[in-house]
Design an enzyme around this catalytic site. Structure first.
Site, PDB file in Angstrom:
ATOM      1  CG  HIS A 143      -2.040   0.927   1.274  1.00  0.00           C
ATOM      2  ND1 HIS A 143      -2.437   1.689   0.221  1.00  0.00           N
ATOM      3  CD2 HIS A 143      -2.831   1.295   2.325  1.00  0.00           C
ATOM      4  CE1 HIS A 143      -3.433   2.484   0.600  1.00  0.00           C
ATOM      5  NE2 HIS A 143      -3.681   2.271   1.879  1.00  0.00           N
ATOM      6  CG  HIS A 199      -4.335   0.533  -8.140  1.00  0.00           C
ATOM      7  ND1 HIS A 199      -5.673   0.481  -7.839  1.00  0.00           N
ATOM      8  CD2 HIS A 199      -3.789   1.472  -7.343  1.00  0.00           C
ATOM      9  CE1 HIS A 199      -5.936   1.382  -6.903  1.00  0.00           C
ATOM     10  NE2 HIS A 199      -4.812   1.995  -6.581  1.00  0.00           N
ATOM     11  CG  ASP A 227       2.834   4.295  -4.132  1.00  0.00           C
ATOM     12  OD1 ASP A 227       1.874   3.512  -4.110  1.00  0.00           O
ATOM     13  OD2 ASP A 227       2.940   5.275  -3.376  1.00  0.00           O
TER      14      ASP A 227
HETATM   15  C1  SDX Z   1      -1.453   2.058  -3.356  1.00  0.00           C
HETATM   16  O1  SDX Z   1      -6.223   0.760  -3.147  1.00  0.00           O
HETATM   17  C2  SDX Z   1      -5.700   1.907  -3.396  1.00  0.00           C
HETATM   18  O2  SDX Z   1      -6.386   2.782  -3.917  1.00  0.00           O
HETATM   19  C3  SDX Z   1      -4.227   2.069  -3.008  1.00  0.00           C
HETATM   20  C4  SDX Z   1      -3.574   3.367  -3.445  1.00  0.00           C
HETATM   21  C5  SDX Z   1      -4.162   4.575  -2.733  1.00  0.00           C
HETATM   22  O3  SDX Z   1      -4.016   5.691  -3.265  1.00  0.00           O
HETATM   23  O4  SDX Z   1      -4.643   4.398  -1.582  1.00  0.00           O
HETATM   24  O5  SDX Z   1      -3.706   3.553  -4.844  1.00  0.00           O
HETATM   25  C6  SDX Z   1      -2.081   3.368  -3.086  1.00  0.00           C
HETATM   26  O6  SDX Z   1      -1.409   1.233  -2.479  1.00  0.00           O
HETATM   27  C7  SDX Z   1      -0.931   1.756  -4.745  1.00  0.00           C
HETATM   28  C8  SDX Z   1      -0.362   0.309  -4.871  1.00  0.00           C
HETATM   29  C9  SDX Z   1       1.068   0.326  -4.313  1.00  0.00           C
HETATM   30  N1  SDX Z   1       1.593  -1.034  -4.191  1.00  0.00           N
HETATM   31  C10 SDX Z   1       2.589  -1.494  -5.004  1.00  0.00           C
HETATM   32  O7  SDX Z   1       3.058  -0.838  -5.930  1.00  0.00           O
HETATM   33  C11 SDX Z   1       3.110  -2.885  -4.643  1.00  0.00           C
HETATM   34  C12 SDX Z   1       3.189  -3.763  -5.899  1.00  0.00           C
HETATM   35  N2  SDX Z   1       1.833  -4.031  -6.359  1.00  0.00           N
HETATM   36  C13 SDX Z   1       1.203  -5.251  -5.902  1.00  0.00           C
HETATM   37  O8  SDX Z   1       1.559  -5.700  -4.649  1.00  0.00           O
HETATM   38  C14 SDX Z   1      -0.263  -5.385  -6.308  1.00  0.00           C
HETATM   39  O9  SDX Z   1      -0.344  -4.992  -7.609  1.00  0.00           O
HETATM   40  C15 SDX Z   1      -1.312  -4.657  -5.512  1.00  0.00           C
HETATM   41  C16 SDX Z   1      -1.229  -4.960  -4.047  1.00  0.00           C
HETATM   42  C17 SDX Z   1      -1.218  -3.187  -5.704  1.00  0.00           C
HETATM   43  C18 SDX Z   1      -2.693  -5.119  -6.008  1.00  0.00           C
HETATM   44  O10 SDX Z   1      -2.847  -6.441  -5.628  1.00  0.00           O
HETATM   45  P1  SDX Z   1      -4.168  -7.265  -6.047  1.00  0.00           P
HETATM   46  O11 SDX Z   1      -5.231  -6.380  -6.570  1.00  0.00           O
HETATM   47  O12 SDX Z   1      -4.516  -8.156  -4.903  1.00  0.00           O
HETATM   48  O13 SDX Z   1      -3.653  -8.041  -7.297  1.00  0.00           O
HETATM   49  P2  SDX Z   1      -3.111  -9.497  -7.224  1.00  0.00           P
HETATM   50  O14 SDX Z   1      -2.093  -9.584  -6.141  1.00  0.00           O
HETATM   51  O15 SDX Z   1      -4.282 -10.422  -7.218  1.00  0.00           O
HETATM   52  O16 SDX Z   1      -2.314  -9.612  -8.611  1.00  0.00           O
HETATM   53  C19 SDX Z   1      -2.986 -10.027  -9.781  1.00  0.00           C
HETATM   54  C20 SDX Z   1      -1.906 -10.736 -10.591  1.00  0.00           C
HETATM   55  C21 SDX Z   1      -1.177 -11.836  -9.813  1.00  0.00           C
HETATM   56  O17 SDX Z   1      -0.669 -12.757 -10.769  1.00  0.00           O
HETATM   57  P3  SDX Z   1      -1.568 -14.108 -11.071  1.00  0.00           P
HETATM   58  O18 SDX Z   1      -1.749 -14.802  -9.732  1.00  0.00           O
HETATM   59  O19 SDX Z   1      -2.857 -13.617 -11.685  1.00  0.00           O
HETATM   60  O20 SDX Z   1      -0.702 -14.906 -12.028  1.00  0.00           O
HETATM   61  O21 SDX Z   1      -0.876  -9.796 -10.945  1.00  0.00           O
HETATM   62  C22 SDX Z   1       0.355 -10.178 -10.338  1.00  0.00           C
HETATM   63  C23 SDX Z   1       0.015 -11.138  -9.224  1.00  0.00           C
HETATM   64  O22 SDX Z   1       1.099 -12.006  -8.979  1.00  0.00           O
HETATM   65  N3  SDX Z   1       0.930  -8.933  -9.822  1.00  0.00           N
HETATM   66  C24 SDX Z   1       2.218  -8.580  -9.974  1.00  0.00           C
HETATM   67  C25 SDX Z   1       2.309  -7.294  -9.412  1.00  0.00           C
HETATM   68  N4  SDX Z   1       1.109  -6.921  -8.932  1.00  0.00           N
HETATM   69  C26 SDX Z   1       0.258  -7.949  -9.179  1.00  0.00           C
HETATM   70  N5  SDX Z   1       3.268  -9.219 -10.514  1.00  0.00           N
HETATM   71  C27 SDX Z   1       4.463  -8.548 -10.506  1.00  0.00           C
HETATM   72  N6  SDX Z   1       4.626  -7.314 -10.004  1.00  0.00           N
HETATM   73  C28 SDX Z   1       3.579  -6.660  -9.438  1.00  0.00           C
HETATM   74  N7  SDX Z   1       3.729  -5.446  -8.918  1.00  0.00           N
END
Ligand code: SDX
Length: 426
Positions: A266, A307, A365
């Site tokens: 997050h 996201h 971010d």
């Molecule tokens: C913020 O919610 C908000 O509005 C948050 C925010 C705000 O203003 O409050 O926008 C701020 O938190 C932005 C996000 C910052 N976080 C990151 O940058 C960390 C990296 N991102 C991930 O951890 C992830 O993308 C999330 C947590 C942001 C979202 O996670 P989800 O929605 O639970 O997605 P998921 O984990 O189910 O991923 C879907 C797929 C998966 O692969 P499969 O199982 O389908 O094969 O995408 C892959 C994940 O493995 N994946 C990634 C990835 N993010 C998701 N693979 C590689 N790198 C990534 N960053």
């Protein structure tokens, strides 16, 4: 309020269940499942991917189209024409302020920027190398101990002065956290400076020398605060709402939001992005890191990518990238090596099928850390900056809930543990 209905048939229940469906101004329709509990049924939605936890009028996000509206105004228009305190007013009150209302609001916030002198003593209990977010959780929660005169959450005036105090004092506390970590004396806020100038003054000036704050950096800081101001029902905002639903005071609720924001998935992602870019170190290493991010066996993820809602682009990332270009050019840092790695990483990832298929694009971010580093803010302070920017959003959602007909948030579960069993007797 029901606009439509959904019919649910469940094995073992004779009659189909009729559930109301509501249509919002914009976005997805919602199925009202509240009556299921009386049928001994729960919905199951870990991570709340398909759950609307509340009704709100504050922010709207369209993840497919990359749309972000604050009280109906698009984020790119607010970033271009508004400023952070005006956006705070908009989030809190629902309308842009008149010139007079804005002048009054700015003056009110200015007159609440100092913290109680006794709060200074709270810092001495922390190690100097404590993570700044650890200290922020502590000192923001501690504000609860100083405002017993305005803790009746059912009183709109108490809610408003708490909102003003939080928006005004959190940047002061954020700067104090930084000063404490580098062993410098705290700087008092100055009422002759704008909100963002004042923050940079408290961060980087000392009693020995008070330099004029660069207007370029002050504008970049204001833009960063504005882009972080609110974001619908994200994890930390939902935490604030959950804490608020118990009747906890606003300072404790905001401290709970700060704690939730800290996680690298997050608000901790901005710090994690910079650490990742520094770990990549050179453009030649990018392919290896992208491969790690795609490897299911490897827990590594590309920080700043992906996201829960935006499956196209994060409109804030677009504005943040433009601001990044502006700030680095104006500072003569356009050849910043980390920016070059970030740009190359973005190009490679957004052309890679793995990321395209999963809708993984740079989020808010991804670029913010590069700007903050250019301003001179250390990476361990990045999430503190995020928390400072997000405070008006948290407070607006808390206030919206408390002024509505709300109930304590108490989710249920799918229990898969042991059935009842007796304690073994000798
Ligand atoms: C913020 O919610 C908000 O509005 C948050 C925010 C705000 O203003 O409050 O926008 C701020 O938190 C932005 C996000 C910052 N976080 C990151 O940058 C960390 C990296 N991102 C991930 O951890 C992830 O993308 C999330 C947590 C942001 C979202 O996670 P989800 O929605 O639970 O997605 P998921 O984990 O189910 O991923 C879907 C797929 C998966 O692969 P499969 O199982 O389908 O094969 O995408 C892959 C994940 O493995 N994946 C990634 C990835 N993010 C998701 N693979 C590689 N790198 C990534 N960053």
């Amino acid at each position: 309020m029901a606009d439509m209905k959904a019919i649910l048939t469940v094995d073992g229940i004779d009659e189909p269940l009729e559930l109301p469906v509501y249509k919002g101004t914009l976005g997805q329709n919602v199925v009202d499942v509240r009556s299921l509990a009386s049928k001994n049924l729960f919905t199951y939605d870990p991570g709340f991917v398909s759950t609307a936890a509340c009704e709100s009028k504050i922010t709207f996000i369209d993840g497919a189209k990359g749309i972000l509206l604050h009280r109906g105004y698009p984020i790119d228009q607010l970033a271009e024409h508004s400023d952070y305190l005006e956006t705070c007013f908009l989030l809190l009150h629902g309308e842009l302020p008149t010139a007079e209302e804005k002048e009054t609001f700015v003056s009110t916030i200015k007159n609440h920027t100092m913290v109680h002198e006794q709060l200074n003593h709270f810092f001495n209990g922390f190690r100097r190398d404590a993570h700044p977010m650890a200290i922020m959780c502590g000192v923001v929660g501690a504000l609860s101990a100083f405002y017993h005169d305005s803790m009746d959450i059912s009183n709109p005036e108490h809610r408003l002065i708490s909102a003003h105090r939080l928006i005004a004092k959190i940047p002061t506390l954020a700067a104090m956290v930084y000063k404490y970590s580098i062993g410098q004396p705290f700087m008092y806020p100055r009422n002759d400076l704008s909100y963002s100038e004042n923050f940079l003054h408290m961060m980087f000036n000392t009693p020995c020398e008070e330099k004029k704050v660069s207007p370029i950096l002050a504008k970049a800081m204001d833009r960063i605060f504005l882009l972080h101001a609110d974001h619908e029902q994200n994890a930390s905002t939902s935490t604030v709402r959950m804490a608020g639903s118990t009747g906890a005071n606003p300072f404790a609720c905001i401290a709970s939001g700060i704690a939730a924001l800290w996680g690298p998935a997050h608000g901790g992602a901005n710090e994690a992005v910079l650490n990742m870019l520094e770990e990549i170190g050179d453009e030649s290493n990018i392919d290896a890191f992208v491969a790690k991010a795609k490897d299911k066996e490897d827990p590594f993820r590309l920080m700043g990518f992906g996201h829960r809602v935006y499956k196209n682009f994060d409109p804030r990332a677009k504005v943040m990238k433009a601001t990044c270009d502006e700030v680095l050019a104006e500072l003569g840092m356009e050849n910043d090596p980390l920016l070059k790695i970030a740009l190359k990483l973005e190009k490679i990832a957004t052309e890679d099928e793995y990321f395209i298929k999963r809708g993984l694009y740079p989020n808010v971010d991804f670029y913010s850390g590069i700007i903050l580093k250019a301003i001179g803010i250390p990476s361990e302070m990045f999430t503190v900056i995020f928390a400072t920017g997000r405070t008006p959003g948290w407070i607006a959602h808390w206030n919206e809930m408390i002024s509505s007909d709300y109930r304590i948030a108490r989710p249920r579960q799918l229990y898969t543990g042991s059935p009842k069993r007796d304690y073994p007797t000798k």
